[in-house]
Design an enzyme around this catalytic site. Structure first.
Site, PDB file in Angstrom:
ATOM      1  CE  LYS A 179      -3.237  18.385  -0.085  1.00  0.00           C
ATOM      2  NZ  LYS A 179      -3.714  17.001  -0.381  1.00  0.00           N
ATOM      3  CD  GLU A 254       3.078   7.242  10.825  1.00  0.00           C
ATOM      4  OE1 GLU A 254       3.434   6.309  10.051  1.00  0.00           O
ATOM      5  OE2 GLU A 254       1.908   7.546  11.041  1.00  0.00           O
ATOM      6  CB  CYS A 288       1.485   3.513   8.716  1.00  0.00           C
ATOM      7  SG  CYS A 288       0.984   4.189  10.315  1.00  0.00           S
ATOM      8  CD  GLU A 389       2.749   1.153   3.771  1.00  0.00           C
ATOM      9  OE1 GLU A 389       2.397   1.204   4.972  1.00  0.00           O
ATOM     10  OE2 GLU A 389       3.182   2.133   3.154  1.00  0.00           O
TER      11      GLU A 389
END
Length: 496
Positions: A179, A254, A288, A389
């Site tokens: 996906k 992750e 990330c 973040e």
């Protein structure tokens, strides 16, 4: 008219198919903010078709009976095809997510190595014969594929991060339903053309496209999915983990990061500045592992800040298809707004904007989603800009005094994906590598990676590991087999 745009259907059971609903959605070019293609808008019905196809391929037919050596040969063939088509794949990905062509070229040219590496590992997966304390018993272990894998991938590096999941899963003998992000689906769909050309049996790899609530949720909760491999934000990871727990699925997550990049006063300062720039402004900060917290020893703080502003202030924003461009657009309009919101939050909290601080002022870029490289000084580690973040080209520069001070600030974060250290002291290198709470520690470098080296986070940055030999184990399960060599069972009412 958007209907005149190219249409990209899903890939299910070896065929390109439209959505069951017949609906499509637009995918946008971040450089000009315009739609450039239409992608099939999937639903739970499409998910069910894809998972059923993957389950059939797993349990019966050519893939289920294929030797590991043959699987490895198919994977190496796929690697060759990706290498042959790397430029066209790169062009699609830049159009879809706005990353620099120079970076995407490097990523996609490197991707074949994953298929070569895991293709080579496929027939090196070994069980074991165990010594056993029970008389008249022979015990051995089998390593078997975990089952159907749901691979959910983000928009910042679609093919690269898909490969991190797909290559070890295929080597383990699993089948996969991918996906991709609804923002960047096309390059993964084009990969399926190469998978088919390589000779993979139908149903081994499937792609369902669409939105999280309509495709992602039914995929995660499907009863025939055994494993979920997810890369994305923390909120998405929590939702995936929670849903997986309800049906006892295995997960690899992750997730996000707020990685510290630490410069000591004994470092090669010019190289450290380059490392800081690479850590946050490469890929427009949309990684990330972005070194979004730059910790600088107080004795060199002003000097480093000045050099950072000089260096980043010269960065060329522009068309990501041009090799001379250094900073491209933010990938989605929503993320563009989010980054600008965080810049406003930082200013409200009292951080001092030393560079940038808003949208690009270049009129040639007015239609794209461009944010200026932004540097904040006067930042404390309690500010939101230092704790949350941002996922954009925004750097917080934080002073520290001593090694222990740097360790305390660096570890004072809910995240633990990566960390960087710049020093010439070997003793300090070893101490920092031990004390920093992160899955990857870079010393005198940043953003280095390899198919050979495990990657993953600690704390809220996730669980499990991708890459290296660790990754293939994430897609295997151990089966214990007992064989009795006894002539008779002495007492059937007593456990042996």
């Amino acid at each position: 008219m958007t209907q005149d745009l190219p249409h990209f259907g899903m890939y299910i059971d070896g065929r390109n198919v439209p959505a069951e609903s017949g609906e499509w959605f637009e995918t946008f070019n971040p450089f000009n903010g315009q739609p450039w293609a239409l992608v099939a808008k999937g639903s739970a019905a499409d998910v069910d078709k894809a998972v059923e196809a993957a389950h059939r391929a797993l349990t019966a037919g050519e893939w289920a009976e294929m030797t590991a050596t043959k699987r490895g040969a198919l994977m190496r063939r796929l690697g060759d095809l990706i290498a042959e088509n790397s430029q066209s794949l790169s062009d699609i990905e830049v159009r879809d997510n706005g990353k620099l062509l120079a970076e995407i070229n490097g990523q996609i040219s490197y991707i074949p190595q994953w298929y070569y590496y895991y293709g080579g590992l496929a027939d090196k997966i070994e069980g074991a014969v165990l010594p056993i304390d029970k008389p008249d018993s022979f015990v051995f272990l089998r390593q078997e594929p975990i089952g159907v894998v749901a691979a959910i991938t983000p928009w910042n590096s679609p093919l690269f991060l898909t490969t991190w999941k797909l290559a070890p899963a295929l080597a383990a003998g699993c089948t996969v339903v991918i996906k991709p992000s609804e923002h960047t689906s096309v390059s993964v769909l084009k990969l399926c053309e190469l998978i088919e050309k390589a000779g993979f049996p139908k149903g081994v790899v499937n792609v369902v496209t669409g939105f999280g609530n309509e495709v992602g949720e039914p995929l995660v909760s499907h009863e025939k999915v055994a494993k979920i491999a997810f890369t994305g934000g923390e909120a998405g990871g929590v939702a995936v983990h929670s849903a997986a727990a309800r049906s006892m699925k295995s997960v690899t997550l992750e997730l996000g990061g707020k990685s510290p990049n630490i410069i000591f006063d004994d470092a090669d300062l010019e190289e450290a500045v380059k490392g800081a720039i690479s850590g946050i402004f490469a890929a427009s900060g949309q990684t990330c592992i972005a070194g979004s917290r730059l910790l600088v020893q107080a004795s060199i703080y002003d000097r480093i800040l000045k050099r950072l502003v000089e260096f980043a202030g010269q960065a060329k924003l522009g068309d990501p298809m041009e090799l001379s461009t250094q900073v491209g657009p933010v990938t989605t309009q929503q993320q563009y707004a989010r980054v600008l919101d965080y810049i406003g939050i930082a200013k409200d909290e009292g951080a001092k904007c030393a560079l940038g601080g808003g949208p690009s002022t270049d009129t040639d870029l007015k239609d794209g989603w461009f944010v200026q490289p932004t540097i904040f000084s006067n930042v404390t580690n309690t500010m939101r800009i230092a704790r949350e973040e941002v996922f954009g080209p925004v750097l917080s520069v934080i002073p520290f005094e001593t090694e222990d001070d740097a360790i305390r600030i660096a570890n004072d974060s809910p995240y633990g994906l990566a960390a960087g250290v710049w020093t010439s002291d070997v003793r300090r290198m070893l101490k920092m590598s031990q004390k920093l709470q992160a899955g990857t520690i870079w010393i005198n470098t940043y953003r280095a990676g390899s198919f050979m080296v495990p990657f993953g986070g600690v704390k809220r940055s996730g669980m499990g590991r991708e890459n290296g030999q660790d990754a293939i184990r994430e897609f295997m399960q151990t089966k214990s087999v007992w064989i009795s060599t006894a002539a008779e069972t002495p007492n059937p009412f007593v456990m042996r």
